[in-house]
Write a protein that holds these residues in place. Structure first.
Motif, PDB file in Angstrom:
ATOM      1  N   MET A  54       0.605  -1.341  -0.315  1.00  0.00           N
ATOM      2  CA  MET A  54       0.081  -0.349  -0.239  1.00  0.00           C
ATOM      3  C   MET A  54       0.908   1.169   0.030  1.00  0.00           C
ATOM      4  O   MET A  54       1.856   1.414   0.709  1.00  0.00           O
ATOM      5  CB  MET A  54      -0.920   0.170   1.282  1.00  0.00           C
ATOM      6  CG  MET A  54      -1.495  -1.250   1.559  1.00  0.00           C
ATOM      7  SD  MET A  54      -2.583  -1.536  -0.337  1.00  0.00           S
ATOM      8  CE  MET A  54      -4.378  -0.391   0.209  1.00  0.00           C
ATOM      9  N   HIS A  56       1.466   4.404   0.263  1.00  0.00           N
ATOM     10  CA  HIS A  56       0.311   5.887   1.378  1.00  0.00           C
ATOM     11  C   HIS A  56       1.538   7.150   1.326  1.00  0.00           C
ATOM     12  O   HIS A  56       2.944   6.469   1.150  1.00  0.00           O
ATOM     13  CB  HIS A  56       0.250   5.341   3.036  1.00  0.00           C
ATOM     14  CG  HIS A  56      -0.461   4.599   3.471  1.00  0.00           C
ATOM     15  ND1 HIS A  56      -1.570   4.657   3.138  1.00  0.00           N
ATOM     16  CD2 HIS A  56      -0.630   2.724   3.089  1.00  0.00           C
ATOM     17  CE1 HIS A  56      -2.676   2.981   3.441  1.00  0.00           C
ATOM     18  NE2 HIS A  56      -2.373   2.433   3.296  1.00  0.00           N
ATOM     19  N   SER A 109      -7.202  -1.605  -9.227  1.00  0.00           N
ATOM     20  CA  SER A 109      -6.568  -1.069  -8.359  1.00  0.00           C
ATOM     21  C   SER A 109      -4.892  -1.218  -7.992  1.00  0.00           C
ATOM     22  O   SER A 109      -4.750  -1.374  -7.334  1.00  0.00           O
ATOM     23  CB  SER A 109      -6.978  -1.136  -6.816  1.00  0.00           C
ATOM     24  OG  SER A 109      -7.459  -2.298  -6.230  1.00  0.00           O
ATOM     25  N   THR A 135      -2.147   2.414  -4.833  1.00  0.00           N
ATOM     26  CA  THR A 135      -2.154   4.067  -4.072  1.00  0.00           C
ATOM     27  C   THR A 135      -3.913   3.861  -3.718  1.00  0.00           C
ATOM     28  O   THR A 135      -4.313   4.036  -4.686  1.00  0.00           O
ATOM     29  CB  THR A 135      -1.581   4.179  -5.604  1.00  0.00           C
ATOM     30  OG1 THR A 135      -0.885   4.357  -6.033  1.00  0.00           O
ATOM     31  CG2 THR A 135      -2.196   5.726  -5.213  1.00  0.00           C
ATOM     32  N   PRO A 136      -3.649   4.191  -2.357  1.00  0.00           N
ATOM     33  CA  PRO A 136      -4.591   4.358  -2.212  1.00  0.00           C
ATOM     34  C   PRO A 136      -4.880   5.760  -2.247  1.00  0.00           C
ATOM     35  O   PRO A 136      -4.312   6.313  -2.850  1.00  0.00           O
ATOM     36  CB  PRO A 136      -4.461   4.656  -0.334  1.00  0.00           C
ATOM     37  CG  PRO A 136      -2.197   3.687  -0.397  1.00  0.00           C
ATOM     38  CD  PRO A 136      -2.188   4.328  -1.363  1.00  0.00           C
ATOM     39  N   PRO A 137      -6.881   6.507  -2.092  1.00  0.00           N
ATOM     40  CA  PRO A 137      -7.717   4.901  -1.725  1.00  0.00           C
ATOM     41  C   PRO A 137      -7.842   4.554  -2.155  1.00  0.00           C
ATOM     42  O   PRO A 137      -7.946   4.469  -3.468  1.00  0.00           O
ATOM     43  CB  PRO A 137      -8.347   6.142  -1.262  1.00  0.00           C
ATOM     44  CG  PRO A 137      -8.990   7.101  -1.918  1.00  0.00           C
ATOM     45  CD  PRO A 137      -7.312   7.595  -2.957  1.00  0.00           C
ATOM     46  N   VAL A 138      -8.197   3.446  -1.220  1.00  0.00           N
ATOM     47  CA  VAL A 138      -9.310   1.916  -1.778  1.00  0.00           C
ATOM     48  C   VAL A 138      -9.756   1.208  -0.723  1.00  0.00           C
ATOM     49  O   VAL A 138      -8.953   1.547   0.168  1.00  0.00           O
ATOM     50  CB  VAL A 138      -8.218   0.345  -2.500  1.00  0.00           C
ATOM     51  CG1 VAL A 138      -7.114   0.347  -1.049  1.00  0.00           C
ATOM     52  CG2 VAL A 138      -8.878  -0.219  -2.934  1.00  0.00           C
ATOM     53  N   ILE A 139     -10.889   0.791  -0.425  1.00  0.00           N
ATOM     54  CA  ILE A 139     -11.753   0.394   0.088  1.00  0.00           C
ATOM     55  C   ILE A 139     -11.980  -1.160  -0.365  1.00  0.00           C
ATOM     56  O   ILE A 139     -11.964  -1.502  -0.813  1.00  0.00           O
ATOM     57  CB  ILE A 139     -13.346   1.021   0.277  1.00  0.00           C
ATOM     58  CG1 ILE A 139     -13.105   3.093   0.555  1.00  0.00           C
ATOM     59  CG2 ILE A 139     -13.925   0.645   1.145  1.00  0.00           C
ATOM     60  CD1 ILE A 139     -14.709   3.428   0.389  1.00  0.00           C
TER      61      ILE A 139
END
Length: 218
Positions: A54, A56, A109, A135-139
């Motif tokens: 991830m 961030h 994603s 690459t966030p954001p991801v739910i």
């Protein structure tokens, strides 16, 4: 942390997706720490996991799950999303499918950067780790039938050899060793820790490259 440096290193050091084949040989295994343990000799069953990095802005982390207590095996253990290959699937296909089924991570994603070393488990699976860049954001939403919890562990922690611990348990009068990377209240161990240890070795060498680790660290 230099996300650009980390992403470039992953792309350069991981095995290309094109290198995968269903009859590949394991390069790492549960037996690395237990060379005298007996194997059952049965053909290994192909499986794959997604190791989601991830990205961030404050620093990279790795997404992990805690398996549901209702599962028939490995209940409550820390794991990557993953499972056995369905007929006709590649390792990438299976890793992305399992991540979608377990935590609703959209395949679109995930930027697949490459493969880690194939890993033989004591339970007879040959696991291919598929490393994905997200690459966030991801739910994400855990499937209650399979996953009790989804969480992230800092990349810096997992790639620091000071946190790579060799633990053991007793089984049938014999001692079995395994890697463990306890983080806060979560006990990351066994195959998951072995896969992370293998990823560290592929990126930074068996003994670690402190300069490279620091370059990628926060």
């Amino acid at each position: 942390m230099s996300l650009e440096t980390l992403k470039a290193r992953l792309g350069a050091r991981l095995r290309p997706v094109s290198d995968w084949s269903p009859d590949q040989a394991p390069l790492r295994s549960d037996y690395d720490l237990n060379p005298g343990a007996a194997r059952n000799g049965a053909p290994l069953r192909p499986a794959a996991v997604l190791a989601p990095v991830m990205a961030h802005e404050a620093g990279a982390s790795v997404l992990l799950t805690r398996r549901a207590d209702s599962l028939a095996s490995h209940t409550g253990q820390i794991a990557f999303p993953g499972g056995r290959l369905d007929p006709g699937e590649t390792a990438v296909d299976a890793a992305l499918r399992e991540a979608w089924e377990e935590v609703a991570l959209p395949p679109a994603s995930v930027q697949v950067l490459g493969l880690g070393d194939p890993y033989e488990t004591g339970s007879g699976f040959l696991i291919t780790p598929v490393v994905g860049w997200i690459t966030p954001p991801v739910i994400v939403t855990p499937s209650p039938d399979e996953v009790a919890e989804v969480f992230e562990t800092p990349w810096d922690f997992l790639m620091d050899t000071a946190h790579h611990r060799r633990d053991h348990y007793e089984m049938n009068g014999a001692r079995r060793y395994f890697w463990a990377m306890p983080w806060n209240e979560r006990y990351i161990w066994g195959v998951t820790a072995g896969l992370l240890k293998g990823l560290h070795a592929r990126l930074y060498g068996e003994d670690g490259d402190r300069a490279a680790e620091a370059e990628d660290a926060a």
